[in-house]
Each structure stands twice: as structure tokens, then as C-alpha cells.
Design an enzyme around this catalytic site. Structure first.
Site, PDB file in Angstrom:
ATOM      1  N   MET A 192       0.833  -1.217   0.000  1.00 57.73           N
ATOM      2  CA  MET A 192       0.000   0.000   0.000  1.00 57.73           C
ATOM      3  C   MET A 192       0.860   1.256   0.000  1.00 57.73           C
ATOM      4  O   MET A 192       0.322   2.356   0.064  1.00 57.73           O
ATOM      5  CB  MET A 192      -0.927  -0.005   1.230  1.00 57.73           C
ATOM      6  CG  MET A 192      -1.917  -1.157   1.204  1.00 57.73           C
ATOM      7  SD  MET A 192      -3.375  -0.926   2.204  1.00 57.73           S
ATOM      8  CE  MET A 192      -2.699  -0.837   3.851  1.00 57.73           C
ATOM      9  N   HIS A 216       9.082   0.671   3.495  1.00 58.79           N
ATOM     10  CA  HIS A 216      10.125   0.533   4.507  1.00 58.79           C
ATOM     11  C   HIS A 216      10.982  -0.679   4.148  1.00 58.79           C
ATOM     12  O   HIS A 216      10.795  -1.312   3.096  1.00 58.79           O
ATOM     13  CB  HIS A 216       9.514   0.418   5.913  1.00 58.79           C
ATOM     14  CG  HIS A 216       8.430  -0.615   6.028  1.00 58.79           C
ATOM     15  ND1 HIS A 216       8.657  -1.966   5.835  1.00 58.79           N
ATOM     16  CD2 HIS A 216       7.099  -0.498   6.288  1.00 58.79           C
ATOM     17  CE1 HIS A 216       7.532  -2.629   6.004  1.00 58.79           C
ATOM     18  NE2 HIS A 216       6.559  -1.760   6.261  1.00 58.79           N
ATOM     19  N   HIS A 221       9.285  -3.870   2.903  1.00 59.99           N
ATOM     20  CA  HIS A 221       8.924  -3.846   1.477  1.00 59.99           C
ATOM     21  C   HIS A 221      10.166  -4.002   0.596  1.00 59.99           C
ATOM     22  O   HIS A 221      10.142  -4.709  -0.411  1.00 59.99           O
ATOM     23  CB  HIS A 221       8.235  -2.520   1.131  1.00 59.99           C
ATOM     24  CG  HIS A 221       6.983  -2.245   1.921  1.00 59.99           C
ATOM     25  ND1 HIS A 221       6.833  -1.135   2.708  1.00 59.99           N
ATOM     26  CD2 HIS A 221       5.834  -2.947   2.052  1.00 59.99           C
ATOM     27  CE1 HIS A 221       5.639  -1.142   3.267  1.00 59.99           C
ATOM     28  NE2 HIS A 221       5.004  -2.236   2.890  1.00 59.99           N
ATOM     29  N   GLN A 257     -10.546  -2.132   1.146  1.00 56.41           N
ATOM     30  CA  GLN A 257     -10.179  -3.010   2.252  1.00 56.41           C
ATOM     31  C   GLN A 257     -10.156  -2.284   3.598  1.00 56.41           C
ATOM     32  O   GLN A 257      -9.744  -2.856   4.608  1.00 56.41           O
ATOM     33  CB  GLN A 257      -8.834  -3.693   1.978  1.00 56.41           C
ATOM     34  CG  GLN A 257      -7.618  -2.801   2.003  1.00 56.41           C
ATOM     35  CD  GLN A 257      -6.376  -3.534   1.504  1.00 56.41           C
ATOM     36  OE1 GLN A 257      -6.282  -3.923   0.340  1.00 56.41           O
ATOM     37  NE2 GLN A 257      -5.412  -3.744   2.384  1.00 56.41           N
ATOM     38  N   ARG A 297       2.383   1.434   9.581  1.00 58.55           N
ATOM     39  CA  ARG A 297       1.594   2.048  10.665  1.00 58.55           C
ATOM     40  C   ARG A 297       2.441   2.366  11.895  1.00 58.55           C
ATOM     41  O   ARG A 297       1.973   3.079  12.779  1.00 58.55           O
ATOM     42  CB  ARG A 297       0.419   1.140  11.036  1.00 58.55           C
ATOM     43  CG  ARG A 297      -0.654   1.111   9.944  1.00 58.55           C
ATOM     44  CD  ARG A 297      -1.879   0.311  10.336  1.00 58.55           C
ATOM     45  NE  ARG A 297      -2.988   0.510   9.412  1.00 58.55           N
ATOM     46  CZ  ARG A 297      -3.377  -0.383   8.487  1.00 58.55           C
ATOM     47  NH1 ARG A 297      -2.735  -1.533   8.369  1.00 58.55           N
ATOM     48  NH2 ARG A 297      -4.401  -0.122   7.701  1.00 58.55           N
TER      49      ARG A 297
HETATM   50  N1  LIG Z   1       7.926  -6.185   8.206  1.00 59.85           N
HETATM   51  C1  LIG Z   1       7.633  -6.772   7.061  1.00 59.85           C
HETATM   52  N2  LIG Z   1       8.348  -7.821   6.635  1.00 59.85           N
HETATM   53  C2  LIG Z   1       8.040  -8.456   5.470  1.00 59.85           C
HETATM   54  N3  LIG Z   1       7.043  -8.072   4.664  1.00 59.85           N
HETATM   55  C3  LIG Z   1       6.293  -7.019   5.034  1.00 59.85           C
HETATM   56  C4  LIG Z   1       6.546  -6.317   6.246  1.00 59.85           C
HETATM   57  N4  LIG Z   1       5.630  -5.310   6.348  1.00 59.85           N
HETATM   58  C5  LIG Z   1       4.854  -5.399   5.265  1.00 59.85           C
HETATM   59  N5  LIG Z   1       5.237  -6.407   4.472  1.00 59.85           N
HETATM   60  C6  LIG Z   1       4.596  -6.861   3.244  1.00 59.85           C
HETATM   61  O1  LIG Z   1       4.606  -5.837   2.282  1.00 59.85           O
HETATM   62  C7  LIG Z   1       3.450  -5.935   1.461  1.00 59.85           C
HETATM   63  C8  LIG Z   1       2.770  -4.620   1.442  1.00 59.85           C
HETATM   64  O2  LIG Z   1       2.174  -4.419   2.709  1.00 59.85           O
HETATM   65  P1  LIG Z   1       1.560  -3.081   3.248  1.00 59.85           P
HETATM   66  O3  LIG Z   1       1.783  -1.992   2.292  1.00 59.85           O
HETATM   67  O4  LIG Z   1       0.208  -3.302   3.749  1.00 59.85           O
HETATM   68  O5  LIG Z   1       2.620  -2.837   4.389  1.00 59.85           O
HETATM   69  P2  LIG Z   1       2.586  -2.707   5.937  1.00 59.85           P
HETATM   70  O6  LIG Z   1       3.802  -1.987   6.301  1.00 59.85           O
HETATM   71  O7  LIG Z   1       2.281  -4.035   6.538  1.00 59.85           O
HETATM   72  O8  LIG Z   1       1.415  -1.756   6.188  1.00 59.85           O
HETATM   73  P3  LIG Z   1       0.386  -1.756   7.326  1.00 59.85           P
HETATM   74  O9  LIG Z   1       1.099  -1.854   8.593  1.00 59.85           O
HETATM   75  O10 LIG Z   1      -0.267  -0.450   7.121  1.00 59.85           O
HETATM   76  O11 LIG Z   1      -0.513  -2.923   7.061  1.00 59.85           O
HETATM   77  C9  LIG Z   1       2.581  -7.029   2.060  1.00 59.85           C
HETATM   78  O12 LIG Z   1       2.797  -8.226   1.361  1.00 59.85           O
HETATM   79  C10 LIG Z   1       3.117  -7.123   3.467  1.00 59.85           C
HETATM   80  O13 LIG Z   1       2.913  -8.382   4.066  1.00 59.85           O
HETATM   81  C1  LIG Z   2      -2.154  -7.125  -0.573  1.00 61.03           C
HETATM   82  C2  LIG Z   2      -2.378  -5.637  -0.671  1.00 61.03           C
HETATM   83  C3  LIG Z   2      -1.476  -5.079  -1.743  1.00 61.03           C
HETATM   84  C4  LIG Z   2      -3.799  -5.393  -1.121  1.00 61.03           C
HETATM   85  O1  LIG Z   2      -4.083  -4.021  -1.112  1.00 61.03           O
HETATM   86  C5  LIG Z   2      -2.189  -4.916   0.681  1.00 61.03           C
HETATM   87  O2  LIG Z   2      -3.079  -5.423   1.630  1.00 61.03           O
HETATM   88  C6  LIG Z   2      -0.794  -4.967   1.183  1.00 61.03           C
HETATM   89  O3  LIG Z   2       0.005  -4.193   0.635  1.00 61.03           O
HETATM   90  O4  LIG Z   2      -0.510  -5.726   2.126  1.00 61.03           O
HETATM   91  N1  BAL Z   3      -1.059  -4.833   5.422  1.00 66.46           N
HETATM   92  C1  BAL Z   3      -2.418  -5.293   5.235  1.00 66.46           C
HETATM   93  C2  BAL Z   3      -3.313  -4.289   4.653  1.00 66.46           C
HETATM   94  C3  BAL Z   3      -4.165  -3.558   5.611  1.00 66.46           C
HETATM   95  O1  BAL Z   3      -3.869  -3.474   6.810  1.00 66.46           O
HETATM   96  O2  BAL Z   3      -5.184  -3.030   5.183  1.00 66.46           O
END
Ligand SMILES: Nc1ncnc2c1ncn2[C@@H]1O[C@H](COP(=O)(O)OP(=O)(O)OP(=O)(O)O)[C@@H](O)[C@H]1O
Ligand SMILES: CC(C)(CO)[C@@H](O)C(=O)[O-]
Ligand code: BAL
Length: 304
Positions: free
Chosen positions: A1, A5, A8, A35, A162
Site C-alpha cells: 500500500m 520501509h 517492502h 479493504q 503504521r
Molecule cells: N515487516 C515486514 N516484513 C516483510 N514483509 C512485510 C513487512 N511489512 C509489510 N510487508 C509486506 O509488504 C506488502 C505490502 O504491505 P503493506 O503496504 O500493507 O505494508 P505494511 O507496512 O504491513 O502496512 P500496514 O502496517 O499499514 O498494514 C505485504 O505483502 C506485506 O505483508
Molecule cells: C495485498 C495488498 C497489496 C492489497 O491491497 C495490501 O493489503 C498490502 O500491501 O498488504
Molecule cells: N497490510 C495489510 C493491509 C491492511 O492493513 O489493510
């Protein structure tokens, strides 16, 4: 999303590795309204596209696909959606009704729009990853799904976009999420070690007593006794994790637990006491106005 960091970036580097020099790595950045539930953080979700582009490029991405909501949903909210089914109603799905339908719908669209051979997702969002795997299998998407282990700060906190909502004090409290998981993991390791030691001595008390005359065997006999006395398996793991969360609930600012669960990753139902195989210890909690999730995988050996 977005709000990228190191977690990602790790996904992107893994994708680069898989794609090789001749393949292409595409990163999607899209804060998906579908979502987010009412009252969730859609509006304040961090949007940092310029920084995201730099991080993605440095990690080896060739293309960043960052569409607007109008481009993804040109006719407004889609009428036809992917249903996540029963697994999508448990844990995260129970706390965030409709979340997984919205998530799977946009993942389906992003996969169709980008047409990858391989798509990578983080294990930090374990239920999301399991549901994506399930959708791909159940609906015959021609894509290979790869899960990437969770990247953590040095003190254990799972990286998450977050986390930037947290004040320094809230961050300290939030450490209880990973702390609880590590306590569960440590209890699990201790239990498995005890069970292994217990298997080394005969089960009958008379023989254990006879053997306990010898130092080494005595330790094994003790292990046998302790393994029998402490709550074993899943119950012990849950209890150890809960202790950490209970303590965090009493600190300031407090941690408000949403759920702690030890589940079978194939369907996200709670595992029973005689469970063997791969499980996931998962936690979700609120600190201040921030809701965080985390999990670790644990393998339960065959019962002795
Ligand atoms: N600490 C992490 N280690 C490995 N993969 C991660 C990590 N944080 C996020 N991801 C992965 O990166 C992808 C994008 O996730 P997203 O953008 O929702 O990130 P997020 O940092 O988890 O955000 P949020 O905390 O808002 O859910 C997803 O497949 C998520 O599982
Ligand atoms: C899988 C995803 C791209 C769907 O918006 C999101 O939930 C995320 O980044 O973890
Ligand atoms: N990282 C999962 C997406 C969400 O929290 O909406």
C-alpha cells in the site's frame, strides 16, 4: 500500500533475485479503499510516493505501478467482488469485516493488470498471504505466490507503515506484540527440548527411578517429570504469550488486545492440544489509535 520501509524493500530484493537480470520487477503502490472499514485509517494512511519511488528503485524495481482509485475502480465501487469465504471471517476478518473481500478483490485486479509470473507478499500479514494463496489455487490464477519472512527492528518490532503513527511511549508498549510472540516461541522451544529429553528415558516410573541413579539419566528423568507437569503444547505457548500481553495491558499507555491465537495456517482455525505440524502464533492489538498485527510460525513435533 506504499509508505515503503525495509520490509517492502526486502520483498523487492527477493523479487529481483527471482526475476534475474532478464526479468522485470514491478512494485504496486495503492492504498485500496475497498479493504478499509468505516472508522479505519484510510484518510490518514501515509502516502509517500516520492520516497517510495527511491526505495523501490534502490531495491531493484524496474517499474512502480501507482494508480489512482479512479483508475483502479473507474465505475466506482465494483459490484462483483472476490469473497474470502470462512477463512476471511476469522481473526483479522472478524475484527475488520469485509477487509479480506476488499483485499482479495484488489489483489485479483492488480495481478490481472500486471500479469506477473511470481508475486511476493510478506508473512507479516500471514492471513492475507494464506488467503491470496487460497484464491490463486481455488480460482486458478496462473501465478506463483512466494511468502517473505517478516523483517523486524533490532528490538523485535515488526516493520509496518503504521509504526509511524506511534509516539515513543506507544512504541515501547507496542513491543509487547513481538515480545509475546517471542515468549510463546521460547516456551515452545523449551517444551520441545523437554519432550525430546523425556523421549530418551523409559516412560515407566520404576525404570526412570532406576536410571536416575546415573547423573545424565537423572536429568532426563527430571525432564520427563517436568514435561509432564507444565502445561504443554499449544496451551503452554498461548499462556506464555498472554502473560506478556497482560502485563502490557497494565502499562501506560496500555495495550488493548484484540486477539491472540495459535492457528492452523491452512484455514486460520485455532489448533487443538494434540496438534502437530506448522502453526502460526498471531496477535493483534491497539496502542493509542494505532492497530498493529504480528505473528510467528511454530512447528509442533509429533506427540511423544
Ligand atoms: N515487516 C515486514 N516484513 C516483510 N514483509 C512485510 C513487512 N511489512 C509489510 N510487508 C509486506 O509488504 C506488502 C505490502 O504491505 P503493506 O503496504 O500493507 O505494508 P505494511 O507496512 O504491513 O502496512 P500496514 O502496517 O499499514 O498494514 C505485504 O505483502 C506485506 O505483508
Ligand atoms: C495485498 C495488498 C497489496 C492489497 O491491497 C495490501 O493489503 C498490502 O500491501 O498488504
Ligand atoms: N497490510 C495489510 C493491509 C491492511 O492493513 O489493510
Amino acid at each position: 500500500m506504499g509508505a515503503l520501509h525495509e520490509g517492502h524493500a526486502t520483498l523487492v530484493r527477493a523479487a529481483r533475485e527471482i526475476a534475474g537480470d532478464r526479468g522485470e520487477v514491478v512494485v504496486t503502490v495503492f492504498v485500496n479503499p475497498l479493504q478499509f472499514g468505516a472508522g479505519e485509517d484510510l484518510d490518514r494512511y501515509p502516502r509517500t510516493l516520492d520516497a517510495d519511488l527511491k526505495i523501490a528503485e534502490l531495491a531493484g524495481a524496474d517499474v512502480v505501478f501507482a494508480p489512482s482509485a479512479d483508475e483502479v475502480y473507474p465505475g466506482g465501487e465494483p459490484q462483483v467482488r472476490v469473497s474470502a469465504g470462512p477463512m476471511g471471517e476469522r481473526l483479522e476478518g472478524s475484527s475488520r469485516p469485509g477487509h479480506f473481500d476488499g483485499m482479495l478483490t484488489v489483489v485479483a485486479k492488480l495481478l490481472h493488470l500486471t500479469r506477473p509470473d511470481v508475486a511476493l507478499y510478506g508473512q507479516k500479514d500471514a492471513q492475507q498471504l494464506a488467503l491470496i494463496r487460497r484464491m490463486v489455487r481455488d480460482l486458478n490464477f496462473g501465478v506463483e505466490i512466494v511468502g517473505v519472512p517478516t523483517v523486524r527492528e533490532e528490538d523485535g518490532l515488526a516493520l509496518s507503515s503504521r509504526n509511524r503513527y506511534l509516539s515513543a511511549e506507544e512504541r515501547r508498549t507496542a513491543l509487547a506484540l513481538s515480545g509475546a510472540l517471542f515468549a510463546g516461541r521460547d516456551r515452545h522451544a523449551a517444551q520441545e527440548a523437554l519432550r525430546a529429553r523425556a523421549r530418551e528415558v523409559p516412560a515407566t516410573r520404576a525404570r526412570a527411578e532406576a536410571l536416575s541413579a546415573i547423573g545424565e539419566s537423572r536429568a532426563a528423568a527430571d525432564a520427563h517429570a517436568v514435561a509432564k507437569a507444565v502445561p504443554g503444547g499449544p496451551a503452554g505457548v498461548r499462556a506464555a504469550a498472554r502473560l506478556v500481553l497482560d502485563e502490557a495491558a497494565r502499562t501506560k499507555p496500555p495495550l488493548l488486545l484484540d486477539y491472540l491465537a495459535l492457528v492452523d495456517p491452512s484455514d486460520f482455525t485455532e489448533v487443538g492440544d494434540d496438534f502437530t505440524g506448522e502453526a502460526v502464533l498471531a496477535v493483534a492489538a491497539r496502542v493509542g489509535t494505532t492497530r498493529l498485527i504480528d505473528n510467528i510460525p511454530l512447528t509442533f513435533g509429533a506427540a511423544s
